[in-house]
Design a protein around this motif. Structure first.
Motif, mmCIF file in Angstrom:
data_model
loop_
_atom_site.group_PDB
_atom_site.id
_atom_site.type_symbol
_atom_site.label_atom_id
_atom_site.label_comp_id
_atom_site.label_asym_id
_atom_site.label_seq_id
_atom_site.Cartn_x
_atom_site.Cartn_y
_atom_site.Cartn_z
ATOM 1 N N ALA A 3 44.312 -0.731 50.792
ATOM 2 C CA ALA A 3 44.541 0.645 51.240
ATOM 3 C C ALA A 3 45.210 0.711 52.619
ATOM 4 C CB ALA A 3 43.217 1.389 51.265
ATOM 5 N N THR A 36 48.154 3.507 54.847
ATOM 6 C CA THR A 36 47.689 4.563 55.765
ATOM 7 C C THR A 36 48.841 5.103 56.611
ATOM 8 O OG1 THR A 36 47.003 2.915 57.391
ATOM 9 C CG2 THR A 36 45.291 3.747 55.928
ATOM 10 N N GLU A 37 49.825 4.235 56.945
ATOM 11 C CA GLU A 37 50.976 4.715 57.733
ATOM 12 C C GLU A 37 51.899 5.609 56.893
ATOM 13 O OE1 GLU A 37 52.557 1.332 60.405
ATOM 14 O OE2 GLU A 37 50.844 0.468 59.367
ATOM 15 N N PHE A 79 39.568 3.999 52.318
ATOM 16 C CA PHE A 79 38.248 4.437 51.856
ATOM 17 C C PHE A 79 37.244 4.527 52.988
ATOM 18 C CE2 PHE A 79 38.178 3.105 47.100
ATOM 19 C CZ PHE A 79 38.732 4.325 46.779
ATOM 20 N N ARG A 80 37.256 3.453 53.803
ATOM 21 C CA ARG A 80 36.114 3.278 54.695
ATOM 22 C C ARG A 80 36.404 3.572 56.159
ATOM 23 N NH1 ARG A 80 36.386 -0.193 50.781
ATOM 24 N NH2 ARG A 80 34.569 -0.473 49.437
ATOM 25 N N GLN A 124 45.580 -3.595 45.408
ATOM 26 C CA GLN A 124 44.410 -2.798 45.035
ATOM 27 C C GLN A 124 44.787 -1.328 45.011
ATOM 28 O OE1 GLN A 124 40.622 -4.328 47.102
ATOM 29 N NE2 GLN A 124 42.266 -4.852 48.476
ATOM 30 N N ILE A 162 46.750 2.305 44.241
ATOM 31 C CA ILE A 162 47.044 3.051 43.014
ATOM 32 C C ILE A 162 48.167 4.045 43.288
ATOM 33 C CG2 ILE A 162 44.749 2.781 42.038
ATOM 34 C CD1 ILE A 162 43.947 5.412 43.312
ATOM 35 N N ASP A 163 48.920 3.813 44.386
ATOM 36 C CA ASP A 163 49.851 4.832 44.876
ATOM 37 C C ASP A 163 51.313 4.607 44.506
ATOM 38 O OD1 ASP A 163 50.572 2.732 46.622
ATOM 39 O OD2 ASP A 163 49.312 3.489 48.239
ATOM 40 N N HIS A 222 43.808 -2.051 40.259
ATOM 41 C CA HIS A 222 42.996 -0.841 40.101
ATOM 42 C C HIS A 222 43.766 0.306 39.470
ATOM 43 C CE1 HIS A 222 40.280 -2.520 43.544
ATOM 44 N NE2 HIS A 222 40.033 -3.077 42.381
ATOM 45 N N SER A 229 43.572 -4.956 54.051
ATOM 46 C CA SER A 229 42.398 -4.953 53.160
ATOM 47 C C SER A 229 41.191 -5.518 53.882
ATOM 48 C CB SER A 229 42.677 -5.788 51.906
ATOM 49 O OG SER A 229 41.508 -5.827 51.106
ATOM 50 N N THR A 230 40.027 -4.918 53.614
ATOM 51 C CA THR A 230 38.777 -5.415 54.182
ATOM 52 C C THR A 230 38.325 -6.703 53.473
ATOM 53 O OG1 THR A 230 37.710 -3.882 52.662
ATOM 54 C CG2 THR A 230 37.787 -3.223 54.955
ATOM 55 N N ASN A 284 45.609 -7.130 59.444
ATOM 56 C CA ASN A 284 44.647 -6.054 59.176
ATOM 57 C C ASN A 284 44.071 -5.529 60.479
ATOM 58 O OD1 ASN A 284 43.226 -4.583 57.039
ATOM 59 N ND2 ASN A 284 41.365 -5.467 57.922
ATOM 60 N N ILE A 285 43.768 -4.235 60.476
ATOM 61 C CA ILE A 285 43.025 -3.670 61.603
ATOM 62 C C ILE A 285 41.550 -3.831 61.252
ATOM 63 C CG2 ILE A 285 42.495 -1.584 62.918
ATOM 64 C CD1 ILE A 285 45.356 -0.605 62.299
ATOM 65 N N ALA A 295 50.120 -2.570 59.871
ATOM 66 C CA ALA A 295 50.904 -3.246 58.825
ATOM 67 C C ALA A 295 52.410 -3.010 58.986
ATOM 68 C CB ALA A 295 50.439 -2.749 57.456
HETATM 69 P P1 NAD Z 1 39.506 -0.408 52.538
HETATM 70 O O1 NAD Z 1 39.613 1.065 52.739
HETATM 71 O O2 NAD Z 1 38.195 -1.003 52.254
HETATM 72 O O3 NAD Z 1 40.129 -1.212 53.793
HETATM 73 C C1 NAD Z 1 41.367 -0.984 54.331
HETATM 74 C C2 NAD Z 1 41.524 -1.876 55.561
HETATM 75 O O4 NAD Z 1 42.818 -1.624 56.115
HETATM 76 C C3 NAD Z 1 40.499 -1.608 56.664
HETATM 77 O O5 NAD Z 1 40.051 -2.830 57.222
HETATM 78 C C4 NAD Z 1 41.311 -0.820 57.715
HETATM 79 O O6 NAD Z 1 40.836 -0.981 59.029
HETATM 80 C C5 NAD Z 1 42.674 -1.445 57.521
HETATM 81 N N1 NAD Z 1 43.799 -0.616 57.937
HETATM 82 C C6 NAD Z 1 43.909 0.732 57.930
HETATM 83 N N2 NAD Z 1 45.129 1.122 58.333
HETATM 84 C C7 NAD Z 1 45.812 -0.018 58.615
HETATM 85 C C8 NAD Z 1 47.121 -0.279 59.081
HETATM 86 N N3 NAD Z 1 47.986 0.706 59.358
HETATM 87 N N4 NAD Z 1 47.504 -1.567 59.246
HETATM 88 C C9 NAD Z 1 46.639 -2.599 58.997
HETATM 89 N N5 NAD Z 1 45.376 -2.396 58.567
HETATM 90 C C10 NAD Z 1 44.961 -1.126 58.358
HETATM 91 O O7 NAD Z 1 40.517 -0.738 51.385
HETATM 92 P P2 NAD Z 1 40.664 -1.974 50.450
HETATM 93 O O8 NAD Z 1 40.103 -3.210 51.083
HETATM 94 O O9 NAD Z 1 42.036 -1.935 50.012
HETATM 95 O O10 NAD Z 1 39.706 -1.692 49.207
HETATM 96 C C11 NAD Z 1 39.087 -0.516 48.854
HETATM 97 C C12 NAD Z 1 39.616 0.221 47.659
HETATM 98 O O11 NAD Z 1 40.426 1.253 48.111
HETATM 99 C C13 NAD Z 1 40.476 -0.448 46.676
HETATM 100 O O12 NAD Z 1 39.760 -0.479 45.495
HETATM 101 C C14 NAD Z 1 41.679 0.508 46.434
HETATM 102 O O13 NAD Z 1 41.848 0.692 45.052
HETATM 103 C C15 NAD Z 1 41.235 1.759 47.049
HETATM 104 N N6 NAD Z 1 42.149 2.697 47.708
HETATM 105 C C16 NAD Z 1 43.493 2.746 47.438
HETATM 106 C C17 NAD Z 1 44.313 3.637 48.143
HETATM 107 C C18 NAD Z 1 45.778 3.690 47.845
HETATM 108 O O14 NAD Z 1 46.189 3.503 46.707
HETATM 109 N N7 NAD Z 1 46.620 3.936 48.854
HETATM 110 C C19 NAD Z 1 43.762 4.444 49.131
HETATM 111 C C20 NAD Z 1 42.372 4.366 49.365
HETATM 112 C C21 NAD Z 1 41.579 3.485 48.658
#
Ligand code: NAD
Length: 260
Positions: A29, A33-34, A40-41, A107, A109-110, A127, A200-201, A225-226, A243
């Motif tokens: 995920a 985010t950018e 998620f978390r 992981q 879904i976007d 996913h 990813s966490t 990762n952050i 990222a």
């Molecule tokens: P996660 O939410 O558990 O972790 C995301 C990680 O990325 C965190 O450690 C966070 O600090 C870090 N992060 C956030 N912004 C960042 C950036 N700009 N650069 C670097 N690191 C950054 O997500 P996960 O580990 O991918 O797993 C959780 C689940 O989330 C997966 O099952 C996935 O399917 C789902 N998910 C997907 C989306 C999407 O499709 N975009 C969005 C939310 C959740």
């Protein structure tokens, strides 16, 4: 981590990419985010706004009101309304264009890796993908936009072929991952010589087995990762940074090395 440190780490990653014969990118995920999709978390994570229980397959099937709420959200554009790939997705697509990418295991879904230019057959979506909807009875798949268009006159769309329950084609809690995708992703993880984890966490299983398989098979691991991940100590390069910014710098170095 300061700008100079990140620059040095980016240069090291670029060299690893140049030396690699089979590079697998594993994204979560955090790579999106950018682009404006919350993780998620994190602080503004999805679970601060939505109840994760509504995304269990059991509740989705059992409660029509939960399905109605989710279709309403999707009719309004969902969480991925008008989103575009960011510098990190474009960097991964550039790796493909330069012949330096075996595949992406994501992981997410976007659909943003494909939108940035990575071909469909190189993206393994563990996913699912929210661009599609699937019938839970006959398994027929429909484009999301087709079903969203029906929401103008229907609150709870059903499968046209068999009247089954329709569900966004993302893996919900309590559902199995698509086994063929997981198995091909695992096979490639065992064969790669470099695995770059982006955003990813690494705590969601079985997805997080992918970088573990790569590491156990002797591949070098890079983590961008952050925040902490349980594989940090195994990484040849570990970058605490955004990222898009980090991967942008990495590709500047890759181009620089290729042009020399
Ligand atoms: P996660 O939410 O558990 O972790 C995301 C990680 O990325 C965190 O450690 C966070 O600090 C870090 N992060 C956030 N912004 C960042 C950036 N700009 N650069 C670097 N690191 C950054 O997500 P996960 O580990 O991918 O797993 C959780 C689940 O989330 C997966 O099952 C996935 O399917 C789902 N998910 C997907 C989306 C999407 O499709 N975009 C969005 C939310 C959740």
């Amino acid at each position: 981590m300061g700008g100079d440190d990140i620059e040095r780490q980016a240069e090291k990653i670029a060299q690893l990419i140049i030396n690699s014969q089979r590079c697998l990118v594993f994204s979560g995920a955090g790579i999106s985010t950018e682009s404006g999709i919350p993780d998620f978390r994190g602080e503004d994570g999805i679970w601060t706004k939505l109840d994760p229980e509504d995304f269990t397959i059991q509740r989705f099937v059992a409660r029509p009101e939960v399905r109605k709420m989710q279709w309403k959200l999707l009719a309004e554009g969902g969480l991925t309304k008008n989103v575009q790939p960011n510098a990190a997705h474009y960097a991964v697509a550039e790796m493909h264009k330069l012949g330096k990418l075996d595949c992406v295991v994501t992981q997410n879904i976007d659909n943003l890796h494909q939108m940035a230019g990575v071909p469909d057959d190189k993206v393994f979506e563990l996913h699912g993908n929210m661009q599609y909807v699937r019938c839970l009875s006959c398994r027929k798949r429909f484009p999301m936009e087709e079903i969203v268009a029906r929401l103008a006159s229907e609150e709870l769309p059903e499968c046209e072929s068999c009247n089954g329950i329709l569900k966004p084609d993302a893996v919900y809690f309590g559902e199995m991952l698509p086994q063929a995708v997981l198995s091909e992703a695992s096979r490639r993880a065992n064969l790669c010589d470099l695995c770059i984890v982006i955003g990813s966490t690494l705590v969601v299983y079985p997805a997080a087995y992918i970088p573990e398989y790569a590491c156990n098979a002797g591949a070098k691991i890079v983590i961008i990762n952050i925040g902490y991940t349980p594989m940090d100590s195994k990484a040849a390069v570990r970058v605490e940074g955004k990222a898009g910014e980090v991967m942008g710098r990495v590709m500047n170095h890759v181009r620089g090395i290729i042009d020399k």
